[in-house]
Design a protein around this motif. Sequence first.
Motif, PDB file in Angstrom:
ATOM      1  N   GLY A  55      30.979-118.891 -59.385  1.00 60.71           N
ATOM      2  CA  GLY A  55      30.879-118.669 -60.815  1.00 60.71           C
ATOM      3  C   GLY A  55      29.538-118.182 -61.306  1.00 60.71           C
ATOM      4  O   GLY A  55      29.332-118.016 -62.515  1.00 60.71           O
ATOM      5  N   GLY A  56      28.583-117.945 -60.384  1.00 57.58           N
ATOM      6  CA  GLY A  56      27.264-117.478 -60.778  1.00 57.58           C
ATOM      7  C   GLY A  56      27.025-116.035 -60.372  1.00 57.58           C
ATOM      8  O   GLY A  56      27.970-115.267 -60.160  1.00 57.58           O
ATOM      9  N   ARG A  57      25.774-115.668 -60.209  1.00 63.36           N
ATOM     10  CA  ARG A  57      25.424-114.294 -59.826  1.00 63.36           C
ATOM     11  C   ARG A  57      23.987-114.261 -59.339  1.00 63.36           C
ATOM     12  O   ARG A  57      23.211-115.189 -59.582  1.00 63.36           O
ATOM     13  N   CYS A  58      23.636-113.151 -58.675  1.00 61.71           N
ATOM     14  CA  CYS A  58      22.254-112.907 -58.264  1.00 61.71           C
ATOM     15  C   CYS A  58      21.777-111.619 -58.919  1.00 61.71           C
ATOM     16  O   CYS A  58      22.446-110.581 -58.825  1.00 61.71           O
ATOM     17  N   VAL A  59      20.632-111.687 -59.578  1.00 60.10           N
ATOM     18  CA  VAL A  59      20.043-110.521 -60.230  1.00 60.10           C
ATOM     19  C   VAL A  59      19.073-109.858 -59.251  1.00 60.10           C
ATOM     20  O   VAL A  59      18.181-110.514 -58.722  1.00 60.10           O
ATOM     21  N   HIS A  60      19.272-108.559 -59.019  1.00 56.63           N
ATOM     22  CA  HIS A  60      18.349-107.805 -58.160  1.00 56.63           C
ATOM     23  C   HIS A  60      17.194-107.311 -59.018  1.00 56.63           C
ATOM     24  O   HIS A  60      17.324-106.339 -59.774  1.00 56.63           O
ATOM     25  N   ALA A  61      16.058-107.995 -58.931  1.00 57.96           N
ATOM     26  CA  ALA A  61      14.906-107.649 -59.765  1.00 57.96           C
ATOM     27  C   ALA A  61      13.706-108.478 -59.322  1.00 57.96           C
ATOM     28  O   ALA A  61      13.831-109.409 -58.516  1.00 57.96           O
ATOM     29  N   SER A  62      12.534-108.116 -59.849  1.00 57.84           N
ATOM     30  CA  SER A  62      11.380-108.996 -59.698  1.00 57.84           C
ATOM     31  C   SER A  62      11.644-110.259 -60.508  1.00 57.84           C
ATOM     32  O   SER A  62      12.540-110.294 -61.370  1.00 57.84           O
ATOM     33  N   ALA A  63      10.885-111.297 -60.253  1.00 62.05           N
ATOM     34  CA  ALA A  63      11.099-112.552 -60.972  1.00 62.05           C
ATOM     35  C   ALA A  63      10.929-112.362 -62.476  1.00 62.05           C
ATOM     36  O   ALA A  63      11.735-112.859 -63.267  1.00 62.05           O
ATOM     37  N   MET A  64       9.889-111.634 -62.885  1.00 63.29           N
ATOM     38  CA  MET A  64       9.643-111.452 -64.323  1.00 63.29           C
ATOM     39  C   MET A  64      10.797-110.719 -64.994  1.00 63.29           C
ATOM     40  O   MET A  64      11.275-111.124 -66.056  1.00 63.29           O
ATOM     41  N   ASP A  65      11.259-109.637 -64.383  1.00 68.90           N
ATOM     42  CA  ASP A  65      12.367-108.884 -64.978  1.00 68.90           C
ATOM     43  C   ASP A  65      13.675-109.673 -64.889  1.00 68.90           C
ATOM     44  O   ASP A  65      14.488-109.646 -65.813  1.00 68.90           O
ATOM     45  N   GLY A  66      13.872-110.371 -63.778  1.00 68.86           N
ATOM     46  CA  GLY A  66      15.100-111.131 -63.610  1.00 68.86           C
ATOM     47  C   GLY A  66      15.221-112.269 -64.606  1.00 68.86           C
ATOM     48  O   GLY A  66      16.312-112.549 -65.124  1.00 68.86           O
TER      49      GLY A  66
END
Length: 284
Positions: free
Chosen positions: A162-173
């Motif tokens: 039910g979740g997700r992973c954002v592909h980004a740097s920590a700040m942008d994510g």
Amino acid sequence: MTIAARLRISPLRAHGGDEIDLPYAPSPWRLKQCRQTGIVFLANPPAYEELSQDFAYEVTFEKETQARKQAEPLRYAISTALKRFRGRILKRNKSLTLVQRLIRDARGARINVLDVGCGWGSLLDDLFKSLPADLRGKSVPHGIEISQELSRISDGKLRKAGGRCVHASAMDGLDDFDDGYFDVIIMASFLEHDINPLTVLERSAKRLKPGGSILVKVPNYNCFNRYLRGSRWCGFRWPDHVNYFTPETLKATARLAGLDVVRMSILDRSPLSDNMYAILRRMK
């Protein structure tokens, strides 16, 4: 490979200060220590874009593993065996144990958990498999990962829960989530990788629900092993470890970010261990 032309200043200062060069880093990397704050940092780290592929964790980890194996085969074999014994036989995983406690203490019908720098999603996977059914049913895992390949793998795992992973740097994510969204934020073996640790902690603090917690695990630059091993210390990783914390500089970073250290016991910061742990909460 692109080497930064302009040297990075201390991550705990807005302006440059009095800095000294340290002898540990191999060329072309430059390791410095800020005299004012005490923090140790890589002055010419790779750009964020290169951390997505050229210096992605899975790439540098494999290179570092092979280098250590060739340089000290006996020590590497013993260290690997001990890690497997602790993990498989003793079932010891301190990060996992601490997060389990934080989730048990969380309140509400939905418990949102974020792993910053989640890698393959292994910690979240182990966490949710270990939770009792009632907590697992209302907990939702999320991740942020800068490596393109690892974020793809993690996203496939997390979406099943039910979740997700954002592909980004920590700040942008972190900007991908609302303020006050998370009950627990995990930074296990992450904060040493980010060139903006203070900003990351500040944004993470805003994403916490009231009473929410951040778990931090980082290499302990003040450990006995670092003094004994010098440049061969296992906590050094070039060039993806860009910050090296002591208990004092980690506490100082948390305070500057508006966070209280609510747990950092003597065992959490033991000089006998290469790693240290802290639990942070927003200042009241």
